[in-house]
Design an enzyme around this catalytic site. Sequence first.
Site, mmCIF file in Angstrom:
data_model
loop_
_atom_site.group_PDB
_atom_site.id
_atom_site.type_symbol
_atom_site.label_atom_id
_atom_site.label_comp_id
_atom_site.label_asym_id
_atom_site.label_seq_id
_atom_site.Cartn_x
_atom_site.Cartn_y
_atom_site.Cartn_z
ATOM 1 N N GLY A 461 0.833 -1.164 -0.168
ATOM 2 C CA GLY A 461 -0.199 -0.186 -0.093
ATOM 3 C C GLY A 461 0.841 1.142 -0.071
ATOM 4 N N GLY A 463 0.366 5.564 1.052
ATOM 5 C CA GLY A 463 -0.579 6.494 1.430
ATOM 6 C C GLY A 463 0.034 7.720 1.401
ATOM 7 N N SER A 464 -0.612 8.711 2.087
ATOM 8 C CA SER A 464 -0.421 10.219 2.048
ATOM 9 C C SER A 464 1.053 10.274 2.237
ATOM 10 C CB SER A 464 -1.207 10.989 2.746
ATOM 11 O OG SER A 464 -2.611 10.744 2.486
ATOM 12 N N GLY A 466 3.681 8.031 3.280
ATOM 13 C CA GLY A 466 4.598 6.928 2.894
ATOM 14 C C GLY A 466 3.963 5.706 2.478
ATOM 15 N N VAL A 468 3.526 1.184 2.759
ATOM 16 C CA VAL A 468 3.387 -0.045 3.545
ATOM 17 C C VAL A 468 3.900 -1.220 3.174
ATOM 18 C CG1 VAL A 468 1.763 -1.254 5.077
ATOM 19 C CG2 VAL A 468 1.405 1.031 4.767
ATOM 20 N N LYS A 483 5.107 0.523 8.115
ATOM 21 C CA LYS A 483 4.709 1.648 7.479
ATOM 22 C C LYS A 483 6.046 2.418 7.520
ATOM 23 C CE LYS A 483 1.479 5.687 7.746
ATOM 24 N NZ LYS A 483 0.298 6.049 8.615
ATOM 25 N N ASP A 589 -9.914 10.695 9.621
ATOM 26 C CA ASP A 589 -9.316 10.162 8.332
ATOM 27 C C ASP A 589 -10.120 8.845 8.118
ATOM 28 O OD1 ASP A 589 -8.752 10.420 5.527
ATOM 29 O OD2 ASP A 589 -6.724 9.819 5.957
#
Length: 778
Positions: A461, A463-464, A466, A468, A483, A589
């Site tokens: 994954g 994300g905003s 970093g 994962v 992460k 979030d």
Amino acid sequence: MAYNQMSGTLPPDIGSTLPNLHFLDMASNRFVGQIPLSVANATLLRQIDLSRNNFSGRIPANLGNLPYLMQLSLGRNRLEARDALDWEFVSSLANCSLLKELRLAMNNLSGALPASIANLSTQLNTITLGRNQISGSFPSGIKNFVNLVTLAMNENLFTGSIPDFLGELADLGSLILYGNKFSGNIPASLGNLTALNELILFDNYLEGSIPVSLGKCQGLNTLDLAGNHLSGSIPMEVFSIESLSNYLDLSSNHLNGTLPMEVGRLRNTPFLSVSNNRLSGELPTSLGDCQVLQYLNLSNNFFQGSVPKSLSNLKGLEKLDLSSNDLSGSFPDFLAGLPFLKLLNLSFNDLDGEVPVDKIFSNSSEFSVVGNHKLCGGISSLHLPSCSTQTSKKNRSLILKVTLPIVVLILLFALFMTCRYARKHKKNSPPAELTSDAPTKLSYLELMKATDDFSSENLIGVGSYGSVYRGVLGDGKTLVAIKVLNLVQRGAFKAFVAECEALRSIRHRNLVKILTTCSSVDLRGNEFRAIVFEFMPNGSLESWLHPDTDKKLYSKRLGLLQRLDIAIDVAAALNYLHDHCETPIIHCDLKPSNVLLDGNMTARVGDFGLARFLSNGTNRYLSSSSVIKGSIGYMAPEYGMGGQVSTHADVYSYGVLLLELFTGRRPTDDMFKDGLTLQNHVEEAFSKGAQVTGIADPSLFSDDKEGEDTSDLMVGMQASERITRCLESVLVVGLRCAKDSPRERITIKDAANRIETIKSLLRTAEMNKSPFNTPCLI
């Protein structure tokens, strides 16, 4: 001609060409357009049933020309009334002296009811106006309808008090007024209604005490007063209503006092909830006499003492929630003997002793004991200390006398050295350890090895702030999610600190567990920050709702019960963050990609990079200055206007997530533009009388049974109707959470209780008797 798939419009001259027509029944089709004025030319008509279509426009104002009309059913259409001219049909119907049924629920009727409603036939026995936008005070003309049996005005905008004269309508059997803005006291005169079998008043602003006189309504099978501002004690007379064969719900009020022993007289009640009140005292042993109970919710009160062993008599119990009380004493291991128990919540009490490992206690997704700090044993996933054999008091005393002075000296020395070290390294130290049982912090090289040099094959994954990675620690067995923060991204380090702080001291079965952190430098000498989490093998909810067809992991569809469980899990996590942490936490979030699924498909909320702490336990708001406020589509609208960060915002995000979970549509889909939102889409579909099968995720109705979890519901003629009503109910909860105005949103506690109730009633009671699926009586 009812219950077909016919479409198109009705012939404009239908009444003229069929002047001798007695019955016009075209319910449950797909007709559109206006209802022809010529219908009034068929002067022999006794019954008009055009419900469950898509008729629009005004209701004809000449229906009063039908002197023999006995039934007018126009529910579940798109019929409109906005001003006095649109409401003229009511005055016209005053000429229909034989009229017995007037059904107008689920249309677009708005404004105040005209005073001329008082002139309608006194033979009326049924009036249904639910799910419109009708406003004003309770229509005084209702008192004229002495033969009234059913009155449903639910989910409108009515205000003011509920009138005393309702107690004079001796034949009234169903009084359904939930989802309005009624205030004041519940009239004591309702106790005169000896024929009453349904009294559903939840989600209003009613206050005062519960009338003792309700105990005289010995024919009641449903009593729902939840979600009001009722206070005082629960009258023992209410528990004397042995006819309550559907449910009794008094949750989410301000009730106090004890739960009286008379509760044991509810021998025919399958559902009982008094959660989210201020009740105290010990749980009465007479609860064990309620032997048909399937759902019992006593959570979020101040009950004390031990869990009564008499609960073991409730052999049909499926759900028991005693969480968030002050219960103490030995762990109630006898509950393992309940053969049908599927959900047990004992969290946030003061129980002690050993947790069993058999039956329901063998599956952590079916029970929760978090927040009981004196427990030991249990299955490994609970992370409780082992239960060791107790040392005798004599030996323990001797050991203390010898070792205590030595231990004190060692502790004082350790404290001195710790303080010196802390002062020396405070500025460069990373966030504190996050859990008491966390492993040793890992180095950059260890994480590099665990992820095979952060290879793309292990990337799960982005994300905003970093990426994962999936990793295997040095022991070769421990699977983790790592992460890695992109510190070049503005705000990434702040998000790292926020996530560490948020997860440092909280623990809940529905929150992703953080194992440790890494604050180091990489091989190039650059700063490196990472957080190591427990690995969630079933990925994110986002990936299940919107699967990549190339990935076999998500080839199974989420069934109805799985989605309900996920909705309950997420609500439980938010409820914990908002109301059960020492300092309340706002997630900020919440969205499907931040909801992860473990090996048992239990939902865990993660990604606390935007989380914020409330300044104190009583303030439910936080200044919005310099706060990153979430993701488009899920972010509360008040943030766009500089509003305060609050728990209400998380509830909004939860509502959007709930709608996405059951419709399969993202709030950011291309179809949602020019002011159209996911909420508008669902609301408009309901207002147009659309079938829920046209709103809900099509995969719920697929013939592919892989992943289906509703097989146990597919029995009986009413199975399809029960599932349909369940879906309608859940979508209504989503809409109530995702209201534009923060003050109009229900609390996350209410949302959780309603979803649990919907699931419970889906399996047990007839859904058309449950207010949580908002019956409209069209």
